[in-house]
Design an enzyme around this catalytic site. Structure first.
Site, PDB file in Angstrom:
ATOM      1  N   ILE A  50       0.868  -1.109   0.411  1.00 13.93           N
ATOM      2  CA  ILE A  50       0.088  -0.178   0.178  1.00 13.93           C
ATOM      3  C   ILE A  50       0.827   1.201   0.024  1.00 13.93           C
ATOM      4  CG2 ILE A  50      -1.529   1.387   1.197  1.00 13.93           C
ATOM      5  CD1 ILE A  50      -2.978  -1.267   2.374  1.00 13.93           C
ATOM      6  N   TYR A 205      -1.023  -8.570  16.809  1.00 12.19           N
ATOM      7  CA  TYR A 205      -1.394  -7.632  15.529  1.00 12.19           C
ATOM      8  C   TYR A 205      -2.423  -7.300  16.132  1.00 12.19           C
ATOM      9  CZ  TYR A 205      -2.343  -5.929  11.966  1.00 12.19           C
ATOM     10  OH  TYR A 205      -2.942  -5.486   9.796  1.00 12.19           O
ATOM     11  N   LYS A 209      -2.429  -2.738  16.859  1.00 12.30           N
ATOM     12  CA  LYS A 209      -3.773  -1.621  15.795  1.00 12.30           C
ATOM     13  C   LYS A 209      -4.745  -1.156  17.092  1.00 12.30           C
ATOM     14  CE  LYS A 209      -2.068  -2.288  11.562  1.00 12.30           C
ATOM     15  NZ  LYS A 209      -1.220  -1.173  11.548  1.00 12.30           N
ATOM     16  N   THR A 240       0.049  -7.528   0.255  1.00 11.98           N
ATOM     17  CA  THR A 240       1.464  -7.700   0.303  1.00 11.98           C
ATOM     18  C   THR A 240       1.941  -8.068   0.764  1.00 11.98           C
ATOM     19  OG1 THR A 240       0.479  -6.531   2.355  1.00 11.98           O
ATOM     20  CG2 THR A 240      -0.429  -5.265   0.589  1.00 11.98           C
TER      21      THR A 240
END
Length: 336
Positions: A50, A205, A209, A240
Site C-alpha cells: 500500500i 497484531y 492496531k 501485500t
C-alpha cells in the site's frame, strides 16, 4: 450460434465478476488535486504494498515526498522508480528509520524537522503481521513497537512541525478491522516477548492496531481546535508482503490454490491505497475513521469501544510516554 453462446457466457461471467469485485473491493478514488508549494508528505513502509501504491499516486501531485525506509537500498530503488515515472522535477528524499529502535525513530524525526518545512501529511503505514515474537533493542515486543509505539513516538515528535502547516495538516494511520477483536488495553503481556503460539501472534497484531486507534482517537480530541486532523484508515484485506510470515499464504501451493478466491475478494495494493489517498487528498479533512471512502455513512461503529474509553486511553497514553523514555525525547513534554 455456438460462438455467440460462448460469448454470452463469458460476458455474463465477466459482468458477475465485475459487480462482485465492485461490491467487495469498492471503486477508485478520483481527485485532480495538486499541491501549490511542494507540500511535505512523509510515508513510512513505502517500498512495497500500500505504501508504494500511495507514493506512486502522489508522485504527480507536486509534493515533496519523504520515504521512511528500514532498507535504504529498497528506498533508493523506489526513489529511482518515481523519478523514472514522473521525471527529475519530482522531489523525493529517502531517510532511514527502523521502527524496532526508538532512537532511530527520533533520528528520522530530526532529519525531517531539519528540512525546516511544515508537514502537510504524515502517513503511518509501516507494520508487521503474524511475526515471530521478538524483543527489540528497547526491550519491547516487536509487533507492539513496530505497529504502534514507533508511530506514537514519531507522530508526537513531528507534531510541532505538523502544526506549522497553514493549509491544515493530516495524520493518517493505517489500521485494521482486526482491532475489534482485542479485549484488553493496555495489555502488558503483549508489551514483552510472549509465548509463540498462533493465537498469541494474532492477539499481538490485534492489540497493536487497537493501541493505534486508541492513540489516534485521543490525539484527535486533543487537536480538535487545531489545524491538524487525525484519521484512521482501514484499507480492508489487501494482498501485500505483510502476510509473508502467515503460513497459509507463505506456502506456495496453498497460495496458488486460493488465487481464484483472492482475485474476487482481496484488494490489490493499488485498490487498498484508495482510502488512504482520500484521507490525504480530499480538499476538506474527512471523518476520523475511514473504511470506505465512498461511504457517506458514519463509520464510528467500526471502532472498538475500548479505543474510545477515555480512562483506558489516558492509561495507554501515559504508559506509552513512559516507554518512550521522556528523558531521551524531551519534545514529547510539549504535547500535552
Amino acid at each position: 450460434m455456438g460462438v455467440l453462446k460462448n460469448i454470452a457466457i463469458l460476458a455474463t461471467i465477466g459482468s458477475i465478476t465485475y459487480v462482485t469485485r465492485r461490491c467487495l473491493i469498492g471503486r477508485r478514488y478520483c481527485s485532480s488535486r495538486k499541491f501549490d508549494n511542494k507540500e511535505l508528505i512523509i510515508v513510512t513502509g513505502c517500498t512495497s504494498g500500500i505504501g508504494l501504491a500511495v507514493v506512486k499516486e502522489l508522485g504527480s501531485r507536486n509534493c515533496h515526498l519523504v520515504l521512511g525506509c528500514r532498507n535504504l537500498d529498497s528506498g533508493e530503488k523506489t526513489r529511482q522508480l518515481l523519478i523514472k515515472q514522473f521525471g527529475n522535477d519530482i522531489l523525493v528524499d529517502v531517510f532511514h528509520v527502523d521502527f524496532c529502535c526508538l532512537s532511530s525513530i527520533a533520528g528520522f524525526a530530526k532529519r525531517i524537522t531539519d528540512l525546516q518545512k511544515p508537514i502537510y501529511a504524515l502517513v503511518n503505514n509501516a507494520a508487521i503481521f503474524y511475526h515471530t515474537p521478538q524483543q527489540t533493542i528497547d526491550k519491547l515486543e516487536q509487533t507492539f513497537q513496530v505497529n504502534y509505539l514507533g508511530h506514537f513516538l514519531l507522530t508526537l515528535l513531528l507534531l510541532p512541525t505538523l502544526k506549522q502547516c497553514t493549509i491544515g495538516a493530516r495524520i493518517v494511520n493505517l489500521v485494521s478491522k482486526a482491532h475489534l477483536a482485542a479485549q484488553v488495553c493496555p495489555d502488558l503481556e503483549l508489551h514483552e516477548k510472549f509465548e509463540d503460539t498462533p493465537n498469541n501472534r494474532f492477539r499481538a497484531y490485534q492489540y497493536s492496531k487497537l493501541c493505534l486507534v486508541s492513540f489516534a482517537y485521543k490525539l484527535s480530541s486533543l487537536l480538535a481546535k487545531s489545524s491538524v486532523s487525525v484519521h484512521c484508515v482501514d484499507p480492508g484485506n489487501v494482498e501485500t508482503a505483510i502476510y509473508r510470515d502467515f503460513p497459509q499464504l507463505s506456502n506456495k501451493v496453498s497460495f496458488y490454490l486460493q488465487k481464484p478466491i483472492r482475485l474476487l475478494t482481496v484488494k490489490t495494493p493499488y485498490e487498498g491505497a484508495q482510502a488512504v489517498l482520500y484521507a490525504i487528498l480530499e480538499n476538506q479533512a474527512p471523518r476520523f475513521y475511514i473504511k470506505e471512502f465512498s461511504s457517506q455513512q458514519d463509520e464510528s461503529g467500526e471502532i472498538n469501544p475500548i479505543a474510545k474509553n477515555p480512562v483506558l486511553g489516558d492509561s495507554l497514553w501515559t504508559l506509552s510516554r513512559q516507554l518512550c523514555h521522556l528523558t531521551h525525547f524531551s519534545q514529547l513534554n510539549k504535547v500535552q
